[in-house]
Motif scaffolding. Structure first.
Motif, PDB file in Angstrom:
ATOM      1  N   ASP A  40      -2.615  -4.811  -2.096  1.00  0.00           N
ATOM      2  CA  ASP A  40      -3.948  -4.338  -2.466  1.00  0.00           C
ATOM      3  C   ASP A  40      -4.907  -4.488  -1.289  1.00  0.00           C
ATOM      4  OD1 ASP A  40      -6.389  -3.799  -3.576  1.00  0.00           O
ATOM      5  OD2 ASP A  40      -6.185  -5.181  -5.261  1.00  0.00           O
ATOM      6  N   ARG A  41      -5.334  -3.368  -0.711  1.00  0.00           N
ATOM      7  CA  ARG A  41      -6.251  -3.418   0.438  1.00  0.00           C
ATOM      8  C   ARG A  41      -7.569  -4.092   0.070  1.00  0.00           C
ATOM      9  NH1 ARG A  41      -9.794   0.801   3.440  1.00  0.00           N
ATOM     10  NH2 ARG A  41      -9.522   0.309   5.653  1.00  0.00           N
ATOM     11  N   GLY A  42      -7.930  -4.015  -1.199  1.00  0.00           N
ATOM     12  CA  GLY A  42      -9.177  -4.617  -1.638  1.00  0.00           C
ATOM     13  C   GLY A  42      -9.250  -6.117  -1.392  1.00  0.00           C
ATOM     14  N   LEU A  43      -8.104  -6.783  -1.323  1.00  0.00           N
ATOM     15  CA  LEU A  43      -8.083  -8.220  -1.078  1.00  0.00           C
ATOM     16  C   LEU A  43      -8.487  -8.574   0.352  1.00  0.00           C
ATOM     17  CD1 LEU A  43      -4.742  -9.133  -2.895  1.00  0.00           C
ATOM     18  CD2 LEU A  43      -7.074  -9.432  -3.759  1.00  0.00           C
ATOM     19  N   PHE A  44      -8.457  -7.590   1.237  1.00  0.00           N
ATOM     20  CA  PHE A  44      -8.701  -7.841   2.656  1.00  0.00           C
ATOM     21  C   PHE A  44     -10.081  -7.361   3.119  1.00  0.00           C
ATOM     22  CE2 PHE A  44      -4.192  -7.543   1.930  1.00  0.00           C
ATOM     23  CZ  PHE A  44      -3.660  -8.584   2.662  1.00  0.00           C
ATOM     24  N   VAL A  45     -10.859  -6.795   2.210  1.00  0.00           N
ATOM     25  CA  VAL A  45     -12.190  -6.286   2.552  1.00  0.00           C
ATOM     26  C   VAL A  45     -13.218  -7.061   1.750  1.00  0.00           C
ATOM     27  CG1 VAL A  45     -13.690  -4.264   2.686  1.00  0.00           C
ATOM     28  CG2 VAL A  45     -11.209  -3.991   2.946  1.00  0.00           C
ATOM     29  N   ARG A  46     -14.179  -7.637   2.451  1.00  0.00           N
ATOM     30  CA  ARG A  46     -15.172  -8.487   1.780  1.00  0.00           C
ATOM     31  C   ARG A  46     -16.585  -7.939   1.989  1.00  0.00           C
ATOM     32  NH1 ARG A  46     -11.359 -11.528   4.296  1.00  0.00           N
ATOM     33  NH2 ARG A  46     -10.159 -12.961   2.998  1.00  0.00           N
ATOM     34  N   GLY A  47     -17.502  -8.459   1.194  1.00  0.00           N
ATOM     35  CA  GLY A  47     -18.917  -8.163   1.413  1.00  0.00           C
ATOM     36  C   GLY A  47     -19.321  -6.756   1.041  1.00  0.00           C
ATOM     37  N   LEU A  48     -20.233  -6.186   1.833  1.00  0.00           N
ATOM     38  CA  LEU A  48     -20.857  -4.906   1.517  1.00  0.00           C
ATOM     39  C   LEU A  48     -19.869  -3.755   1.421  1.00  0.00           C
ATOM     40  CD1 LEU A  48     -23.973  -5.134   3.872  1.00  0.00           C
ATOM     41  CD2 LEU A  48     -23.922  -5.459   1.389  1.00  0.00           C
ATOM     42  N   PHE A  49     -18.754  -3.856   2.125  1.00  0.00           N
ATOM     43  CA  PHE A  49     -17.821  -2.731   2.198  1.00  0.00           C
ATOM     44  C   PHE A  49     -16.670  -2.840   1.195  1.00  0.00           C
ATOM     45  CE2 PHE A  49     -19.915  -2.953   6.304  1.00  0.00           C
ATOM     46  CZ  PHE A  49     -20.312  -1.637   6.479  1.00  0.00           C
ATOM     47  N   ALA A  50     -16.675  -3.866   0.358  1.00  0.00           N
ATOM     48  CA  ALA A  50     -15.572  -4.080  -0.574  1.00  0.00           C
ATOM     49  C   ALA A  50     -15.339  -2.877  -1.482  1.00  0.00           C
ATOM     50  CB  ALA A  50     -15.833  -5.330  -1.411  1.00  0.00           C
ATOM     51  N   ARG A  52     -15.541   0.111  -0.844  1.00  0.00           N
ATOM     52  CA  ARG A  52     -14.957   1.243  -0.108  1.00  0.00           C
ATOM     53  C   ARG A  52     -13.532   0.944   0.359  1.00  0.00           C
ATOM     54  NH1 ARG A  52     -19.493   4.182   3.487  1.00  0.00           N
ATOM     55  NH2 ARG A  52     -18.202   5.923   2.817  1.00  0.00           N
ATOM     56  N   ALA A  53     -12.949  -0.119  -0.156  1.00  0.00           N
ATOM     57  CA  ALA A  53     -11.631  -0.575   0.305  1.00  0.00           C
ATOM     58  C   ALA A  53     -10.537   0.461   0.100  1.00  0.00           C
ATOM     59  CB  ALA A  53     -11.255  -1.875  -0.393  1.00  0.00           C
ATOM     60  N   TYR A  54     -10.715   1.353  -0.873  1.00  0.00           N
ATOM     61  CA  TYR A  54      -9.633   2.298  -1.191  1.00  0.00           C
ATOM     62  C   TYR A  54      -9.876   3.689  -0.611  1.00  0.00           C
ATOM     63  CZ  TYR A  54      -8.870  -1.668  -4.125  1.00  0.00           C
ATOM     64  OH  TYR A  54      -8.701  -2.954  -4.546  1.00  0.00           O
ATOM     65  N   GLU A  55     -10.867   3.790   0.258  1.00  0.00           N
ATOM     66  CA  GLU A  55     -11.105   5.032   0.972  1.00  0.00           C
ATOM     67  C   GLU A  55     -10.311   5.029   2.274  1.00  0.00           C
ATOM     68  OE1 GLU A  55     -15.257   5.968   1.387  1.00  0.00           O
ATOM     69  OE2 GLU A  55     -15.743   5.047  -0.531  1.00  0.00           O
TER      70      GLU A  55
END
Length: 220
Positions: A40-50, A52-55
């Motif tokens: 899950d890419r979402g686990l690696f993106v934090r903060g304001l951009f979370a 947009r993790a699946y774009e």
């Protein structure tokens, strides 16, 4: 991808769009797609951009670095042609997303980064995903890990002016290295290097844009 929460009816649709975007950009290897569905890419993106993790776009992370867009991660992984018995060196841990993908495909993954904070945060996600075959270290990636060499595969996630000679020396005969090469962040090419008994074969794959490969350790 893991479920993002009970009652999130958009998860399946978002996952389907995510995988469709990968295929439409040329990621067709079934093992790579399966790994990218699992992690899950979402686990690696934090903060304001979370959100947009699946774009299919690169996003900023800590220490002035980026997490690469998923299609580029998929294409680089596909070009690396990782086997289940391979030992892989990744130079540039960043968020840890690429290393986690590789861990689904290889026997063992060594990943290094010059920023202690990035390594520490990535290790926490690796533990949460139960990926014990990743070994992360804070070190100057320009010099690889000579004590663990040679490697079946090497993946460099930052751009060098030329494929670094210490990394070339740590590649097994028959091994493959994927590395972005270019003198600026505007003009770079993704190169596949294959080590032969007689030398190295270089193949240009596609234009890319990566942060530069920097010597030394970071401040964080």
């Amino acid at each position: 991808m893991n479920d993002l929460g009970a009652g999130d009816e958009g998860t399946a649709e978002r996952q389907m769009r995510f995988l469709y975007a990968l295929r439409s950009k040329g990621v067709t290897d079934a093992r790579v797609l399966s790994a990218m569905e699992r992690i899950d890419r979402g686990l690696f993106v934090r903060g304001l951009f979370a959100e947009r993790a699946y774009e299919d776009m690169p996003l900023p992370i800590a220490c002035g670095q980026t997490i690469s867009q998923p299609s580029v991660v998929g294409l680089m992984t596909q070009s690396l042609n990782v086997g289940p018995r391979d030992t892989v060196l990744e130079v540039g841990t960043g968020s840890g997303y690429q290393a986690a993908i590789l861990a689904c495909l290889a026997r063992r993954v060594y990943t290094v980064d010059r920023h202690r904070r990035l390594v520490r945060e990535a290790e926490a996600v690796f533990r949460s995903l139960s990926l014990p075959n990743i070994i992360a270290q804070t070190t100057d990636g320009c010099y690889g890990l000579p004590d663990q060499a040679p490697f079946d595969r090497i993946l460099v996630t930052a751009a060098a002016e030329d494929p670094p000679s210490p990394l070339l020396a740590q590649l097994k005969i028959g091994g493959i290295m994927i590395v972005p090469v270019g003198q600026s962040d505007a003009v770079q090419s993704l190169i596949r290097v294959t080590r032969l008994t007689t030398g190295f074969d270089y193949e240009e794959l596609r234009p890319v844009r990566f942060v530069p490969l920097v010597e030394g350790l970071g401040q964080e």
